[in-house]
Design a protein around this motif. Structure first.
Motif, short mmCIF file in Angstrom:
data_model
loop_
_atom_site.label_atom_id
_atom_site.label_comp_id
_atom_site.label_asym_id
_atom_site.label_seq_id
_atom_site.Cartn_x
_atom_site.Cartn_y
_atom_site.Cartn_z
N HIS A 268 0.66 -1.16 -0.32
CA HIS A 268 -0.15 -0.23 0.14
C HIS A 268 1.07 1.26 -0.02
N ASP A 333 6.46 -3.13 4.68
CA ASP A 333 6.17 -3.44 6.03
C ASP A 333 6.61 -1.62 6.24
N SER A 336 5.06 0.57 3.60
CA SER A 336 4.21 0.04 3.17
C SER A 336 3.04 0.55 4.35
N HIS A 338 0.15 0.95 6.16
CA HIS A 338 -0.32 0.50 6.80
C HIS A 338 -2.02 1.22 7.85
N GLU A 339 -2.50 0.69 8.12
CA GLU A 339 -3.60 0.92 8.87
C GLU A 339 -3.66 1.06 10.29
N SER A 373 -7.51 0.74 5.56
CA SER A 373 -7.23 0.20 4.46
C SER A 373 -8.34 -0.80 3.96
#
Length: 764
Positions: A268, A333, A336, A338-339, A373
């Motif tokens: 992401h 990681d 990315s 991440h939420e 996300s």
């Protein structure tokens, strides 16, 4: 008379001055003139006889040192990512010296096995190690082949999996590398090609069972030379990384930025948010934020991570795996978004007016925390009135404002008129065993288009900012079609009853008018495919030549630095031009931008070909259980050796060999891109509707052989059909079988003119 130097002094001079080893250079260094030169010559002869010096033309060199101009063989990068070379003229008694290539922007790309002439210089303090600069290439790589090994009494043969390689390869008994019968192997050409018989190969790698479902993508990875293992040093660098903190960054953690990706996204790297503009001067306007993972913070110029990322150029995506540009510690990681986790980012705030025009923007380096996300399907369902537990609370603050901004951008897009092709994208879905479970066409939702428009807008903002700051960068360039391809498209359009005007500067609006006229007709897909084929391929360049397809003057890739090296270059340029830190573009990178652009354009094409070949093999495996089945489709290509058909059901392309079209002679006319039967006058061309029978499906090569049953609803006579896909491709230097002897006397020119007249009458 000058005092003659001792032998040790001469050897020391030659060692310190490897490029000045002629007798006159040595004489000048020690002030030796006149008759003393005869004594110097005698000393050099003695040193040569004693093995301390080696005469090379009119110069002398230390045999334990490489000559300043040496013949080398490129070995490929070492564990540190440095390109290494093997000295082919090493005569010394000690260990072979290490040679590191110093590539310049003007140098051509070098491949493993290339023989080159290079200027070498000893690296001070590194023992017997040298830097080398390319003078010219004097050899090429031995040809590589990937195929299935068939063991024989005296070695064996390799059956290539590449559809473009027509011949089998012979392998001597001492060159099998222990391969077993039926194994997938990688081999290289052994010795010069013989005028007669099969080419010879030596096996250099064994890859296992070619029929295993999960070997399909491995075949493409090896065939196209995509690096799929990270060196230890790269992994160690990535593992040592720690999350970024707020130092020197804007605090964006309270912004409700969200990521919207496919449900199975592996990373992401982009987040977005929009809200109404509260500026009274911009009534009805919008503010849009796009935040991108700050990969430049972790991947610094000149590091092992950077060298490996540049080498790969981009990530490669396959149905069963991804070959990432960066190790998972970064791609999955730290880089990315991440939420709920703080992540470093570079963000752009863009101000839009009510009609979707960007009227201002600014970049910030920040620390964000994704509010959610999300995937495309749930976002689309939410705006369509069916929010779930995750999207429901985000409707007012996030989702509805995003779609409002998208509506304005859609109006701006309609005015800009980027090329509007309608080409469905197919998706191969696998089961847990790695076999094809289904082949579907990806659904295009407004949620997909929303994200695309925001990313395009952010990419434009990056290009405009760097141009304004006079910063070097890499542009994404897409040039307009060349005259020949445009004329071919015009002929296809006219044959289908449409018009593409001549004598004007081509704009995407003209092509969109053609596509719109064909929409919903029998020629819809034909016009879309032909328009796509008329396009130039996009590439990267330090020079700005615009983006024809998007109808944009300035465009750069900024939004995917996890998977594209081009975007990382743009991020570094933004860092440098804003003075955000010392991790921006280095002087060495700026100097080599042209070389980098060429390299990553090549790696992008490499990945595209590997991904396409993998899908072809999976589709062939999927269809291999339906031999003899009948399929509807459309002719998608014409060649001397046959007709390509795209199947409606799954979008796969198969070949109808020319030998199976009946016993009459078929003439291939390149200008009209058609085949015509000399007896019946039957014209076969792109876009015609057909029914075909599946004769053969070869999962190892991805080849499908078809038999033509009907053409535009009319039954076709059947001809010889045996022989298999690969032989069908090799055969057919032009025309089919059963050519009567009397036709051989007809001149090529008269025959071509006759066919062209028939094609013209057929069209009218």
């Amino acid at each position: 008379m000058s005092k003659l130097p001792s032998k040790d002094e001469i050897l020391a001079w030659i060692s310190d001055h490897p490029t000045q080893t002629a007798k006159r250079d040595i004489a000048k260094a020690f002030g030796i003139k006149g008759a003393a030169r005869i004594d110097l010559k005698r000393i050099l002869k003695e040193l040569e006889a004693e093995g301390h010096l080696e005469k090379r033309q009119k110069t002398y060199r230390d045999p334990d040192r490489l000559p300043p101009v040496s013949v080398l063989q490129v070995l490929g990068p070492d564990g540190n990512g440095d390109l290494r070379a093997k000295p082919l003229e090493w005569q010394g008694e000690g260990p072979e010296p290490k040679v590191f290539m110093l590539l310049r922007a003007s140098d051509p790309a070098l491949g493993e096995g290339d023989r080159i002439l290079a200027r070498v210089s000893l690296i001070e303090g590194e023992g017997n190690a040298y830097d080398a600069k390319l003078i010219r290439r004097i050899g090429t790589n031995p040809q590589k082949v990937l195929g299935v090994f068939r063991k024989g009494a005296e070695g064996g043969r390799i059956l290539p999996i590449d559809k473009g390689l027509a011949s089998e390869w012979s392998v001597a008994a001492d060159a099998t590398f222990g391969a077993k019968d039926g194994e997938l192997v990688e081999a290289e050409q052994a010795g010069p090609k013989a005028r007669m018989g099969l080419p010879r190969a030596r096996i250099i790698n064994r890859l296992g069972d070619p029929s295993a479902p999960k070997a399909v993508s491995l075949i493409a990875i090896h065939q196209h030379g995509i690096p799929d293992d990270f060196p230890d040093e790269v992994i160690n660098e990535a593992d040592a990384m720690k999350p970024a903190d707020l130092k020197g960054r804007s605090d964006m953690r309270d912004m409700p930025l969200v990521t919207i990706d496919p449900w199975d996204a592996r990373d992401h790297d982009d987040a977005c948010w929009a809200h109404e503009d509260d500026d009274p001067k911009n009534e009805g306007g919008h503010v849009v934020w796009v935040a991108i993972a700050d990969v430049a913070h972790y991947v610094r110029p000149g590091t092992a991570l950077d060298r490996e990322a540049k080498k790969r150029g981009n990530s490669s995506y396959f149905p069963d795996r991804v070959v990432p540009m960066l190790p998972d510690r970064l791609s999955g990681d730290l880089c990315s978004l991440h939420e709920g986790v703080p992540r470093a980012c570079i963000a752009v705030r863009m101000q839009l007016d009510a009609d979707g025009n960007k009227i201002g923007h600014r970049f910030e380096r920040g620390l964000m925390r994704s509010a959610a996300s999300l995937n495309y399907e749930e976002v689309q369902a939410a705006i369509d009135g069916k929010p779930n537990d995750k999207t429901g609370p985000l409707m007012d603050m996030v989702i509805t404002p995003l779609y409002a901004a998208y509506a304005a951008l859609t109006r701006a897009r309609a005015r800009r008129q980027p090329l509007d092709l309608d080409l469905p994208e197919r998706k191969v879905e696998l089961d847990e065993a790695g076999k094809v479970a289904s082949v579907n066409f990806r659904e295009r939702l407004d949620a997909h288009r929303l994200i695309e428009e925001l990313m395009i807008l952010a990419n434009v903002a990056a290009a405009e900012t760097l141009i304004a700051k006079k910063s070097p960068l890499l542009f994404r360039v897409h040039e307009e079609p060349n005259a020949d391809k445009l004329e071919a498209l015009r002929e296809v359009a006219q044959a289908a009853g449409f018009n593409l005007a001549k004598g004007q500067v081509l704009k995407t609006a003209h092509l969109n008018a053609l596509l719109s006229a064909a929409e919903g007709t029998e020629s819809d897909e034909l016009i879309n495919i032909s328009t796509l084929r008329s396009m130039q391929q996009a590439y990267y360049s330090p020079q700005n030549f615009g983006h024809f397809g998007l109808a944009l003057q300035s465009y750069a890739h900024f939004t995917s630095p996890i998977r594209r090296y081009s975007d990382l270059i743009v991020h570094r340029a933004l860092v440098s031009s804003h003075g955000w830190g010392k991790d921006g573009l280095s002087p060495a990178e700026i100097e080599s931008l042209e070389h980098t652009a060429t390299h990553i354009s090549d790696t992008e094409r490499r990945s595209m070909m590997a991904e396409r070949d993998t899908n072809d093999r999976y589709l062939a495996a999927f269809l291999s259980e339906r031999l003899g089945g009948e399929f509807s489709g459309r002719i998608s290509g014409i060649a001397k050796f046959g007709v390509f058909v795209k199947l409606d059901e799954i979008g796969a392309d198969g070949l109808v060999p020319i030998r199976s079209l009946g016993n009459e002679y078929f003439h291939f006319d390149r200008d009209s891109n058609s085949l015509m039967g000399a007896d019946t006058g039957r014209v076969i061309t792109i876009g015609q509707r057909v029914t075909v029978k599946l004769i053969e499906a070869l999962p190892v090569t991805g080849g499908l052989e078809l038999q033509l049953l009907t053409l535009d609803g009319e039954d076709m006579p059947s001809g010889p059909t045996g022989g298999g896909f690969s032989r069908g491709r090799r055969r057919g230097g032009g025309a089919g079988q059963g050519k009567p002897a009397k036709r051989k006397a007809v001149s090529a020119k008269r025959k071509a003119d006759k066919i062209k007249r028939k094609v013209k009458r057929k069209r009218t």
